[in-house]
Design an enzyme around this catalytic site. Structure first.
Site, PDB file in Angstrom:
ATOM      1  N   ARG A 284      -8.113  21.747 -18.020  1.00 46.40           N
ATOM      2  CA  ARG A 284      -7.354  20.779 -18.305  1.00 46.40           C
ATOM      3  C   ARG A 284      -5.617  21.605 -18.269  1.00 46.40           C
ATOM      4  O   ARG A 284      -5.613  22.389 -18.834  1.00 46.40           O
ATOM      5  CB  ARG A 284      -7.319  20.229 -19.740  1.00 46.40           C
ATOM      6  CG  ARG A 284      -8.703  19.188 -19.819  1.00 46.40           C
ATOM      7  CD  ARG A 284      -8.416  17.977 -19.018  1.00 46.40           C
ATOM      8  NE  ARG A 284      -9.583  17.039 -19.233  1.00 46.40           N
ATOM      9  CZ  ARG A 284     -10.667  16.971 -18.503  1.00 46.40           C
ATOM     10  NH1 ARG A 284     -10.751  17.896 -17.369  1.00 46.40           N
ATOM     11  NH2 ARG A 284     -11.281  16.031 -18.639  1.00 46.40           N
ATOM     12  N   GLU A 313      -0.023  14.437 -15.635  1.00 52.84           N
ATOM     13  CA  GLU A 313      -0.703  14.293 -14.419  1.00 52.84           C
ATOM     14  C   GLU A 313      -0.149  12.802 -13.761  1.00 52.84           C
ATOM     15  O   GLU A 313      -0.523  11.905 -14.539  1.00 52.84           O
ATOM     16  CB  GLU A 313      -2.175  14.323 -14.390  1.00 52.84           C
ATOM     17  CG  GLU A 313      -2.556  15.819 -14.672  1.00 52.84           C
ATOM     18  CD  GLU A 313      -3.957  15.884 -14.863  1.00 52.84           C
ATOM     19  OE1 GLU A 313      -4.934  15.034 -14.578  1.00 52.84           O
ATOM     20  OE2 GLU A 313      -4.592  17.020 -15.127  1.00 52.84           O
ATOM     21  N   HIS A 332      -5.989  16.527  -9.825  1.00 52.41           N
ATOM     22  CA  HIS A 332      -7.199  16.514 -10.669  1.00 52.41           C
ATOM     23  C   HIS A 332      -8.361  15.780  -9.985  1.00 52.41           C
ATOM     24  O   HIS A 332      -8.828  14.607 -10.483  1.00 52.41           O
ATOM     25  CB  HIS A 332      -6.875  15.632 -12.083  1.00 52.41           C
ATOM     26  CG  HIS A 332      -7.847  16.087 -12.988  1.00 52.41           C
ATOM     27  ND1 HIS A 332      -7.649  15.895 -14.350  1.00 52.41           N
ATOM     28  CD2 HIS A 332      -9.155  16.261 -13.143  1.00 52.41           C
ATOM     29  CE1 HIS A 332      -8.676  16.324 -15.330  1.00 52.41           C
ATOM     30  NE2 HIS A 332      -9.949  16.476 -14.344  1.00 52.41           N
TER      31      HIS A 332
HETATM   32  O1  LIG Z   1     -12.060  16.408 -15.274  1.00 55.55           O
HETATM   33  C1  LIG Z   1     -13.199  16.154 -15.048  1.00 55.55           C
HETATM   34  C2  LIG Z   1     -14.371  16.103 -16.034  1.00 55.55           C
HETATM   35  O2  LIG Z   1     -14.099  16.332 -17.223  1.00 55.55           O
HETATM   36  O3  LIG Z   1     -15.496  16.093 -15.748  1.00 55.55           O
END
Ligand SMILES: O=CC(=O)O
Length: 367
Positions: A284, A313, A332
């Site tokens: 993250r 993001e 992401h």
């Molecule tokens: O970011 C992706 C997840 O949390 O699976």
């Protein structure tokens, strides 16, 4: 090779990793916050499509947010959900709350696609579960949701391979300047690739993995490619985080976001990294002090960075990270493959069905 007391290597619950993290960031005692170094070969030190009315609906009703743009790839997965449920798309719900609210029994969310706050929870009197697509639930206030008698689930396990793959992609792409080369080939302004800098070898390099849960282990497997827990992956537990930072050529962050991991990597940590090291984040954005990352890159304290996650993001268009040729930024997409997304939807459906029948949710996340 460096060793430290053996830890519980494979944490069956990725989300539990944060809970297990050492609260004491100072001095970085890494009790449960798995930190590995490898020497490896790469040596490792809606609505139902037609009807507007819910009157005739027999299936339980769920509120679902879109994955990607409305009408985008999420459409592919609707049938899996619609086998069991009637979907009310969030966009429609917002327009006609009074029509749908009392019927909604589960909420399908993808990451931060919707804010599950008190106001929303209050408006859904019959909600039984918030089923999250993805493993990270840092965007959900679980105690608040639970206080409404609503359960929360995520989709662990099914995301592991895709997420590990994106970590490997970022490492290789950064090391070999794939994005720079691609941009040159497609958008070049001159005919000469600016070799002001060269790539770096991955083979024989040291990869430090911060966060040795299921995904970290899968990365280790990919990096090493052999068999029996840490030995099989050529891994050595670091005695300390400092050691990992000082010795790794590639540093990959795979922890989940929690109060303990918030800005885990900051100025002090970047200062310890090797000037030729590459920083990779697939966890993250908030696990990293992004200003410190920018400074580390500007001052050439590290060679490059490759990020699947940032904050916010997406980054503002004028963000310094976006203008640096040695920084790769993805939007992401760690879990965004057709196969993994399909598996996630299936797990979400399984969890929602369990909630509606009063069974234990297989992937329940507790506060
Ligand atoms: O970011 C992706 C997840 O949390 O699976």
């Amino acid at each position: 090779m460096i060793s430290s007391p053996r830890c519980e290597l494979i944490n069956e619950n990725y989300t539990a990793a944060a809970t297990a993290c050492d609260n004491n960031r100072k001095g970085f005692a890494l009790t449960n916050f798995f930190c590995m170094m490898f020497l490896f070969g790469l040596s490792l030190l809606i609505v139902p499509s037609g009807s507007n009315s819910l009157k005739a609906m027999e299936k339980p009703v769920v509120l679902a947010t879109t994955l990607g743009a409305p009408g985008g790839i999420y459409k592919c997965f609707e049938s899996c959900i619609e086998r069991h449920f009637t979907i009310v798309p969030y966009e429609r719900f917002v327009q006609r709350k009074e029509q749908f609210a009392a019927r909604i029994q589960a909420l399908f969310v993808w990451g931060t696609s919707i804010k599950v706050d008190r106001e929303l929870l209050q408006s859904l009197p019959n909600l039984k579960a918030v089923v999250n697509g993805g493993v990270g639930v840092d965007h959900l206030d679980i105690p608040l949701i639970n206080s409404f008698g609503v359960k929360v689930s995520n989709t662990p396990h099914v995301v592991d391979n895709a997420t590990a793959d994106i970590g490997m992609c970022l490492m290789l792409a950064s090391a070999r300047r794939i994005v720079e080369g691609h941009n040159f080939s497609k958008f070049r302004e001159s005919d000469e690739f600016p070799e002001t800098t060269l790539g770096t070898d991955v083979s024989g390099a040291t990869l430090g993995i911060i966060g040795m849960g299921r995904i970290g282990y899968k990365i280790a497997k990919r990096a090493q490619g052999s068999e029996n827990e840490e030995k099989s992956v050529g891994a050595t537990y670091c005695v300390s985080m400092d050691e990992l930072l000082q010795k790794s050529d590639f540093i990959m962050v795979v922890v989940n976001l929690s109060p303990q991991t918030h800005k885990l990597i900051g100025a002090k940590e970047f200062a310890m990294m090797k000037p030729n090291s590459t920083f990779i984040n697939i966890s993250r954005g908030l696990v990293v002090d992004q200003d410190a990352l920018v400074e580390a890159l500007q001052k050439k304290m590290i060679r490059a960075a490759a990020l699947d996650v940032t904050y916010p993001e997406p980054l503002p268009r004028d963000h310094s990270l976006l203008s640096m040729p040695n920084v790769i930024v993805l939007p992401h997409v760690g879990t965004h493959t057709m196969e993994t997304s399909q598996l996630m939807v299936k797990r979400m459906v399984t969890n929602a069905l369990a909630a509606l029948t009063g069974d234990q949710l297989p992937d329940e996340v507790k506060a």
